[in-house]
Design a protein around this motif. Sequence first.
Motif, PDB file in Angstrom:
ATOM      1  N   ASP A  44       0.837  -1.195   0.000  1.00 36.99           N
ATOM      2  CA  ASP A  44       0.000   0.000   0.000  1.00 36.99           C
ATOM      3  C   ASP A  44       0.881   1.258   0.000  1.00 36.99           C
ATOM      4  OD1 ASP A  44      -1.974   1.824   0.427  1.00 36.99           O
ATOM      5  OD2 ASP A  44      -2.442   1.195   2.472  1.00 36.99           O
ATOM      6  N   TYR A  46       0.075   4.164   1.017  1.00 34.07           N
ATOM      7  CA  TYR A  46      -0.218   5.109   2.103  1.00 34.07           C
ATOM      8  C   TYR A  46       0.459   4.696   3.414  1.00 34.07           C
ATOM      9  CZ  TYR A  46      -3.565   7.337  -0.991  1.00 34.07           C
ATOM     10  OH  TYR A  46      -4.128   8.004  -2.055  1.00 34.07           O
ATOM     11  N   GLN A  52      -2.798  11.215   3.129  1.00 30.71           N
ATOM     12  CA  GLN A  52      -4.050  10.505   3.386  1.00 30.71           C
ATOM     13  C   GLN A  52      -4.739  10.252   2.052  1.00 30.71           C
ATOM     14  OE1 GLN A  52      -5.183   9.493   6.432  1.00 30.71           O
ATOM     15  NE2 GLN A  52      -3.132  10.158   7.030  1.00 30.71           N
ATOM     16  N   SER A  72     -15.838   6.028  -5.221  1.00 32.11           N
ATOM     17  CA  SER A  72     -15.918   5.899  -3.763  1.00 32.11           C
ATOM     18  C   SER A  72     -17.056   4.942  -3.412  1.00 32.11           C
ATOM     19  CB  SER A  72     -16.140   7.271  -3.109  1.00 32.11           C
ATOM     20  OG  SER A  72     -17.342   7.831  -3.588  1.00 32.11           O
ATOM     21  N   CYS A  73     -17.028   4.440  -2.190  1.00 30.79           N
ATOM     22  CA  CYS A  73     -18.087   3.581  -1.637  1.00 30.79           C
ATOM     23  C   CYS A  73     -18.194   2.212  -2.324  1.00 30.79           C
ATOM     24  CB  CYS A  73     -19.461   4.273  -1.670  1.00 30.79           C
ATOM     25  SG  CYS A  73     -19.462   5.820  -0.766  1.00 30.79           S
ATOM     26  N   ASN A  75     -15.962   0.060  -1.537  1.00 27.75           N
ATOM     27  CA  ASN A  75     -15.711  -0.607  -0.263  1.00 27.75           C
ATOM     28  C   ASN A  75     -16.378   0.214   0.837  1.00 27.75           C
ATOM     29  OD1 ASN A  75     -14.212  -1.148   2.305  1.00 27.75           O
ATOM     30  ND2 ASN A  75     -13.333  -2.713   0.979  1.00 27.75           N
ATOM     31  N   ASP A  77     -16.406  -0.236   4.076  1.00 28.31           N
ATOM     32  CA  ASP A  77     -15.620  -0.044   5.297  1.00 28.31           C
ATOM     33  C   ASP A  77     -14.553   1.033   5.106  1.00 28.31           C
ATOM     34  OD1 ASP A  77     -17.004  -2.035   6.578  1.00 28.31           O
ATOM     35  OD2 ASP A  77     -15.678  -3.601   5.772  1.00 28.31           O
ATOM     36  N   GLN A  78     -14.051   1.134   3.879  1.00 28.55           N
ATOM     37  CA  GLN A  78     -13.036   2.160   3.587  1.00 28.55           C
ATOM     38  C   GLN A  78     -13.446   2.837   2.278  1.00 28.55           C
ATOM     39  OE1 GLN A  78      -8.849   0.891   3.745  1.00 28.55           O
ATOM     40  NE2 GLN A  78      -8.411   2.588   2.343  1.00 28.55           N
ATOM     41  N   SER A  80     -12.951   5.415   0.541  1.00 32.78           N
ATOM     42  CA  SER A  80     -12.085   6.047  -0.463  1.00 32.78           C
ATOM     43  C   SER A  80     -11.278   5.018  -1.259  1.00 32.78           C
ATOM     44  CB  SER A  80     -11.121   7.017   0.210  1.00 32.78           C
ATOM     45  OG  SER A  80     -10.297   6.301   1.097  1.00 32.78           O
ATOM     46  N   MET A  81     -11.292   3.765  -0.826  1.00 32.98           N
ATOM     47  CA  MET A  81     -10.438   2.757  -1.475  1.00 32.98           C
ATOM     48  C   MET A  81     -10.651   2.749  -3.007  1.00 32.98           C
ATOM     49  SD  MET A  81     -10.312  -1.362  -0.947  1.00 32.98           S
ATOM     50  CE  MET A  81     -10.222  -1.372   0.823  1.00 32.98           C
ATOM     51  N   TYR A  86      -6.816   8.185  -5.870  1.00 30.41           N
ATOM     52  CA  TYR A  86      -6.165   7.266  -4.918  1.00 30.41           C
ATOM     53  C   TYR A  86      -4.819   6.846  -5.513  1.00 30.41           C
ATOM     54  CZ  TYR A  86      -6.438   3.674  -1.206  1.00 30.41           C
ATOM     55  OH  TYR A  86      -6.247   2.893  -0.083  1.00 30.41           O
ATOM     56  N   PRO A 363      -5.511  -2.578   1.232  1.00 26.93           N
ATOM     57  CA  PRO A 363      -6.574  -1.926   0.451  1.00 26.93           C
ATOM     58  C   PRO A 363      -6.269  -2.008  -1.037  1.00 26.93           C
ATOM     59  CG  PRO A 363      -5.691  -0.446   2.145  1.00 26.93           C
ATOM     60  CD  PRO A 363      -4.816  -1.661   2.128  1.00 26.93           C
TER      61      PRO A 363
END
Length: 603
Positions: A44, A46, A52, A72-73, A75, A77-78, A80-81, A86, A363
């Motif tokens: 990853d 990040y 961020q 976005s969305c 994922n 739970d995260q 922005s994944m 990104y 991610p």
Amino acid sequence: MVDILNTILYGATGVRHWWTLPLIVALIHLSLERERLLSKHLYDSYVGNSAQPPAAGKCGEAERRARTLDGSCNNLDQPSMGMLGYRFSRNSAPEWVEDGSRLLVPNPRDATNKLMVRDTFKPAETLNLMSVAWVHFQVHDWMSHKRGVGTGEFIHVPLPEDDPWRPQQTEMLIPRGINDSQSGDDPKQHVSFANEQTHWWDQSQIYGTSPEINDKIRTHVDGKLKLDDDGLLFTDVDGMEVTGMKQNWWLGLALLHNLFTKEHNSICDYLKEHHPDMDDQELYDKARLINTAVNAKVHTVEWTPAILSDEIGYIALQSNWFGLENTFPDQKLLVDTLRATGILSHPSAYGIVGNPAKFYGVPFSLTEEFTAVYRFHPFLPDGITVVDSDTGHPINGEEIPLIDITFRKATSIMHNYKYKDLLATFGTQFSGAMVLNNYPKAMLDFTMPYDNPPTRIDLSTVDMIRDRERGVPRINNIRRSLGLPAFKSWEDLNPDPEVIAQMKSVYASVEDVDCLVGMAAEMPRPPGWAFGDTTFTVFVVMASRRLMTDRFLTDDFTPEYYTQEGIDWVRNATFKDILLRHSPELKDLLSTVSNPFAPWTFK
Ligand code: HEM
């Protein structure tokens, strides 16, 4: 466990090339390799850095049920994944990432002049030009690194003494890439770059990533996208089609953007017929989900087996989508047993699509290595000769040079010829082969028409500079970083003495060979494969990963999200049917074709 089994199956047998193992052993090896790569080769961008991920909006009901424009969305739970902006991640651990000190070593233009420039066109006889258009179309869905045009910052590549661009100029200026690195980033990771597209397989090249573009392509009636009276995409003020993404536009992209815009509208008609109560937004959202899954399926079970044209490639890719269980229904007991003993992973046994998503603790985003191995510019021909789809006879006789089917000239051709004839041309003409000295000359000297200031570039040199700029390891370090044995000698990379002599005239050692040159040079390859094992290894991990991590292709590939009709549409879809739905005149020509990415022939 995976390592031990792999060593027994492959390493300990002393077999140098895994694809020479008996079929079932080779397939088990591949399944184990994929687990090994997914478990150990995802880094990853990040982690350990100060940056961020971009901020995602709230994931409400609308974002849960459909693909969003910015990715976005996907994922929950995260959120922005993998979204727009990104960072690309990596398959190589930070210690393998090049630090930029060898940006000009050796001179990439010298490597281009000696190793990449096409002498004669070398066709890939198992692939047609449609396969080239297809992969570029998909690449534009997945990735686009930002080029620093207009920043005034250039990489200066000195031209060799005997360079054809001399004496007019002594260096080539390449706009620097825009990196996303921040002062608190881990210096070991060198640099990170953000994606101008979403990382997800979501057809963002058609639907756009901004509300403005998306609004421009939609009719806002019955979910449909805009087509003109001739059934083609509208032409924008820039002289090219109105569509989601049109960088590096050429005729191949124009053909497929039109095709899948038409396909979207056919899906809308079908959904409306079964669900007359659905409004414009719901029809659009569901049609996008279905159209996208169809693309992922065609790529997995038709395009990739054409590129890896042998039994191993065919079975491995069928089972990526359907599972070995469905690829070999009469071997269910064997598959279940291999799964129960842990020899086969769950995705290998039962397929990825419609099964639970898997992240391997990292991610999802696409990787720099994945971008590097998709630099298939040698697939491009020097030009096309448009043929009549009924007779195969050339229309207007002469070959149209590659440069004259790019950018707005592509759009003119779309309007000056019949769609069916252009499809037949792309179906019957060969792709170039991914080998040394096969880079189309037109791409080695052209000016980016929309850059300000315009830049005269040689795309092969740019390809190498970009990999180096982004810290992509040289071919031997890619192999080491992925746990593959390194090439111990020049002969290990390519046994041809002439090729070795030419490579030695550019590179001091096999350790210096660029990823691009290594990909083109690597021999032997499994018979029928368009590239070698190094490229393939990056595909094994990433082609599976982008399916495995996408909520809409795994956990939520269900009738609730797609409708039962949508699931059926995806299950039944083949590229041939799509071509015939929108160009039924090709029925005769396609009647003998089983894989539409292999050359079609006139009777
Ligand atoms: C006539 C057709 C094409 C043109 C004009 C074209 C042009 C370009 C240009 C200008 C770039 C960006 C160079 C830079 O970084 O400054 C690029 C990148 C790239 N091209 Fe092509 N290309 C064509 C066809 C293809 C095809 C058929 C493929 C096959 C997969 C391909 C794959 C890529 C990839 C993977 C990149 C890197 C993308 C990134 O940096 O994110 N291109 N191309």
